[in-house]
Motif scaffolding. Sequence first.
Motif, PDB file in Angstrom:
ATOM      1  N   SER A  36       0.804  -1.194   0.021  1.00 11.88           N
ATOM      2  CA  SER A  36      -0.002   0.014  -0.021  1.00 11.88           C
ATOM      3  C   SER A  36       0.931   1.265  -0.129  1.00 11.88           C
ATOM      4  CB  SER A  36      -0.977  -0.067   1.213  1.00 11.88           C
ATOM      5  OG  SER A  36      -1.905  -1.125   1.161  1.00 11.88           O
ATOM      6  N   GLU A  37       1.922   1.039   0.872  1.00 13.80           N
ATOM      7  CA  GLU A  37       2.825   2.616   0.768  1.00 13.80           C
ATOM      8  C   GLU A  37       3.676   2.482  -0.479  1.00 13.80           C
ATOM      9  OE1 GLU A  37       4.626   5.684   2.536  1.00 13.80           O
ATOM     10  OE2 GLU A  37       2.865   4.318   3.294  1.00 13.80           O
ATOM     11  N   PHE A  38       3.941   1.377  -0.999  1.00 17.58           N
ATOM     12  CA  PHE A  38       4.494   1.407  -2.292  1.00 17.58           C
ATOM     13  C   PHE A  38       3.841   2.336  -3.498  1.00 17.58           C
ATOM     14  CE2 PHE A  38       6.710  -1.106  -5.890  1.00 17.58           C
ATOM     15  CZ  PHE A  38       7.723  -0.223  -6.093  1.00 17.58           C
ATOM     16  N   TRP A  39       2.486   1.891  -3.396  1.00 15.38           N
ATOM     17  CA  TRP A  39       1.430   2.089  -4.549  1.00 15.38           C
ATOM     18  C   TRP A  39       1.259   3.845  -4.142  1.00 15.38           C
ATOM     19  CZ3 TRP A  39      -2.866  -2.048  -4.324  1.00 15.38           C
ATOM     20  CH2 TRP A  39      -2.479  -3.129  -5.134  1.00 15.38           C
ATOM     21  N   SER A  40       1.203   4.221  -2.969  1.00 15.39           N
ATOM     22  CA  SER A  40       0.864   5.602  -2.356  1.00 15.39           C
ATOM     23  C   SER A  40       2.051   6.229  -2.924  1.00 15.39           C
ATOM     24  CB  SER A  40       0.543   5.908  -1.158  1.00 15.39           C
ATOM     25  OG  SER A  40       0.400   6.858  -0.482  1.00 15.39           O
ATOM     26  N   VAL A  41       3.291   6.078  -2.545  1.00 13.11           N
ATOM     27  CA  VAL A  41       4.606   7.094  -2.669  1.00 13.11           C
ATOM     28  C   VAL A  41       4.564   7.046  -4.478  1.00 13.11           C
ATOM     29  CG1 VAL A  41       6.975   6.871  -2.840  1.00 13.11           C
ATOM     30  CG2 VAL A  41       5.815   6.237  -0.709  1.00 13.11           C
ATOM     31  N   LEU A  42       4.298   6.171  -5.171  1.00 12.90           N
ATOM     32  CA  LEU A  42       4.672   6.000  -6.615  1.00 12.90           C
ATOM     33  C   LEU A  42       3.472   6.838  -7.392  1.00 12.90           C
ATOM     34  CD1 LEU A  42       5.314   2.383  -7.493  1.00 12.90           C
ATOM     35  CD2 LEU A  42       7.093   4.507  -7.729  1.00 12.90           C
ATOM     36  N   THR A  43       2.170   6.895  -6.799  1.00 12.03           N
ATOM     37  CA  THR A  43       1.180   7.978  -7.289  1.00 12.03           C
ATOM     38  C   THR A  43       1.661   9.305  -7.091  1.00 12.03           C
ATOM     39  OG1 THR A  43      -0.523   6.065  -6.822  1.00 12.03           O
ATOM     40  CG2 THR A  43      -1.194   8.409  -7.003  1.00 12.03           C
ATOM     41  N   GLY A  44       2.520   9.677  -5.664  1.00  8.39           N
ATOM     42  CA  GLY A  44       2.771  10.922  -5.560  1.00  8.39           C
ATOM     43  C   GLY A  44       3.929  11.299  -6.470  1.00  8.39           C
ATOM     44  N   PHE A  45       4.712  10.176  -6.634  1.00  9.79           N
ATOM     45  CA  PHE A  45       5.871  10.502  -7.525  1.00  9.79           C
ATOM     46  C   PHE A  45       5.445  11.013  -8.717  1.00  9.79           C
ATOM     47  CE2 PHE A  45      10.004   8.613  -9.466  1.00  9.79           C
ATOM     48  CZ  PHE A  45      10.793   9.583  -9.170  1.00  9.79           C
ATOM     49  N   TRP A  46       4.613  10.476  -9.528  1.00 11.52           N
ATOM     50  CA  TRP A  46       4.317  10.666 -10.760  1.00 11.52           C
ATOM     51  C   TRP A  46       3.621  12.152 -10.744  1.00 11.52           C
ATOM     52  CZ3 TRP A  46       6.431   5.856 -11.412  1.00 11.52           C
ATOM     53  CH2 TRP A  46       6.479   5.671 -12.725  1.00 11.52           C
ATOM     54  N   ALA A  47       2.863  12.391  -9.707  1.00  9.36           N
ATOM     55  CA  ALA A  47       2.237  13.650  -9.766  1.00  9.36           C
ATOM     56  C   ALA A  47       3.502  14.914  -9.346  1.00  9.36           C
ATOM     57  CB  ALA A  47       1.244  13.661  -8.457  1.00  9.36           C
ATOM     58  N   GLU A  48       4.142  14.632  -8.458  1.00  6.52           N
ATOM     59  CA  GLU A  48       5.488  15.625  -8.165  1.00  6.52           C
ATOM     60  C   GLU A  48       6.598  15.027  -8.619  1.00  6.52           C
ATOM     61  OE1 GLU A  48       4.965  17.476  -4.448  1.00  6.52           O
ATOM     62  OE2 GLU A  48       2.572  17.212  -4.626  1.00  6.52           O
ATOM     63  N   PRO A  49       7.112  14.904  -9.893  1.00  8.37           N
ATOM     64  CA  PRO A  49       8.231  14.444 -10.283  1.00  8.37           C
ATOM     65  C   PRO A  49       9.603  14.974  -9.816  1.00  8.37           C
ATOM     66  CG  PRO A  49       7.336  15.305 -11.922  1.00  8.37           C
ATOM     67  CD  PRO A  49       6.280  15.252 -10.955  1.00  8.37           C
ATOM     68  N   ASP A  50       9.375  16.154  -9.381  1.00  5.25           N
ATOM     69  CA  ASP A  50      10.502  17.075  -9.023  1.00  5.25           C
ATOM     70  C   ASP A  50      11.150  16.773  -7.484  1.00  5.25           C
ATOM     71  OD1 ASP A  50      10.786  18.269 -11.579  1.00  5.25           O
ATOM     72  OD2 ASP A  50       9.499  19.910 -10.893  1.00  5.25           O
ATOM     73  N   GLN A  51      10.534  16.033  -6.735  1.00  3.85           N
ATOM     74  CA  GLN A  51      10.673  15.831  -5.624  1.00  3.85           C
ATOM     75  C   GLN A  51      12.079  15.078  -5.345  1.00  3.85           C
ATOM     76  OE1 GLN A  51       7.912  12.869  -3.243  1.00  3.85           O
ATOM     77  NE2 GLN A  51       6.879  13.077  -5.259  1.00  3.85           N
ATOM     78  N   ASP A  52      12.948  15.057  -4.248  1.00  2.00           N
ATOM     79  CA  ASP A  52      13.904  14.490  -3.895  1.00  2.00           C
ATOM     80  C   ASP A  52      13.680  12.972  -3.764  1.00  2.00           C
ATOM     81  OD1 ASP A  52      16.656  13.828  -3.189  1.00  2.00           O
ATOM     82  OD2 ASP A  52      16.441  14.956  -1.430  1.00  2.00           O
ATOM     83  N   VAL A  53      14.407  12.204  -4.529  1.00  2.00           N
ATOM     84  CA  VAL A  53      14.247  10.655  -4.515  1.00  2.00           C
ATOM     85  C   VAL A  53      14.657   9.942  -3.206  1.00  2.00           C
ATOM     86  CG1 VAL A  53      15.243   8.732  -5.385  1.00  2.00           C
ATOM     87  CG2 VAL A  53      14.377  10.412  -6.941  1.00  2.00           C
ATOM     88  N   GLU A  54      15.520  10.589  -2.361  1.00  2.00           N
ATOM     89  CA  GLU A  54      16.259   9.992  -1.144  1.00  2.00           C
ATOM     90  C   GLU A  54      15.118  10.053  -0.206  1.00  2.00           C
ATOM     91  OE1 GLU A  54      19.213   8.897  -1.119  1.00  2.00           O
ATOM     92  OE2 GLU A  54      20.420   9.622  -2.628  1.00  2.00           O
ATOM     93  N   PRO A  55      14.343  10.989   0.231  1.00  2.00           N
ATOM     94  CA  PRO A  55      13.329  10.660   1.138  1.00  2.00           C
ATOM     95  C   PRO A  55      12.480   9.530   0.777  1.00  2.00           C
ATOM     96  CG  PRO A  55      13.824  12.822   0.704  1.00  2.00           C
ATOM     97  CD  PRO A  55      14.374  12.276  -0.434  1.00  2.00           C
TER      98      PRO A  55
END
Length: 441
Positions: free
Chosen positions: A403-422
């Motif tokens: 569930s966390e993996f899916w949530s994080v990826l959905t957010g990553f696609w929405a905001e691709p400029d965020q820092d990958v490390e966190p």
Amino acid sequence: MGDSNMPVRRRTVIGGVGAGVVGLAGCLGEEGSDVEESTDEADDADDVGDEGGEVQEESISVTGVWTEDEEEDFLAVVDHAEEETGIDITYEPRDTEAILTGTLIDYEAGVATADVVVMPSPARVQSDAESGHLASLTDTWDPEEFAPDPEFVSVDGEAYAAPFKMDLKPGFWYRSSFFDDHGLEEPDDYDQFLDLLAEIDGIEGVEAPLASGNGDGWPLSDVTEAFILRQDDGAQLQRDLIDGDAAFTDERVVTAFQEIQDLLQQGYFSEVRDFGIQYEFFWENEIPLYFMGSWTPTFGAIEDPDDLDVFMLPGTDAMVAAENWFTVPEYGDDVEAARTAVAEMVSADGQAVWAERGGFIASNLEVDDDAYDVEIMLELSEMADEVELVPDLDDTLGDPFQSEFWSVLTGFWAEPDQDVEPLVDSLDAVLQETVEEQDEV
């Protein structure tokens, strides 16, 4: 894969003949006494049947994720199983999230969601078995005749699930006609892949080269796993992540996320839409490349499966193979009938029914190659024989990681400029928590 909740019954027992006979006897009066006598005898026989259960037809229910075109394909398998076993089978589709959460609630209450539940997560199978919710299915299939390893669905040497449809995640689908019309070729390495994306991006009418399919987050997880697998020793990395022997902060995982981030920032991924709707954009050549599974040829938007081809993400020498597992809750009304139906559906004859219709890779190795009438399906089966097959990362781990993996990826696609490390730091924490929970079971 859909919102339909209407149960579908493939065989119907028609009754009511007795009432017609009684009515006829009443009209005949005394002359119909022989009919009345025979009717009384029939009623007595019915009473014996009701008490002894000798004339009661066995019936079970199945719930799974297949809807629309895939539902019709599965119902053809249901027809086969009913004919071979005499068991009446009702099918009710649910989406993945409804199955994963609904069964948890039902099982804790001692209720069977259905007599047979199609479970996509091996981790959940083991967890449910440990909790005593599932019946053993060891005797319903011979591991020597199947591609999947029973280890992932076994507890104390007993298998609590039987493998059915094997979903391969081979790579990027495309239309051969589109490539021919624009002089495009499959890439041999990652630089050529980037060149291909740039070339497609410049073609008139193209929204973006790569489709961003979404449901609950899982299609985005599939393409992310492909980028993990293309890293150095990616197949072993995937296994180590599943086992907890590698951290999600591994530099190779970070590199995979950074490669995806670069494609997102360049606008190579499309707007995120429901994965089924994206097939329509794909077929219209508005989004020419779609990382999807082996079910692709059967989707309604695909008008001509012969125009389909697929290539693996360059640098990848492993492929995800995710099985759909049949499970039988202990709380069903007829556990033995459910086990019998499962054994028939996973048999070579049962799986061949769907293989002949396309969009299906059999987990049963006894299914003949001739069953694959759609050429691309046979090619996929042969492709799978030439590479290393690995488990699906999030399906195998299950929650809370999935569930966390899916949530994080959905957010990553929405905001691709965020820092990958966190992102990878947070996912690693949940990964370790998930592995620890499984070790404690």
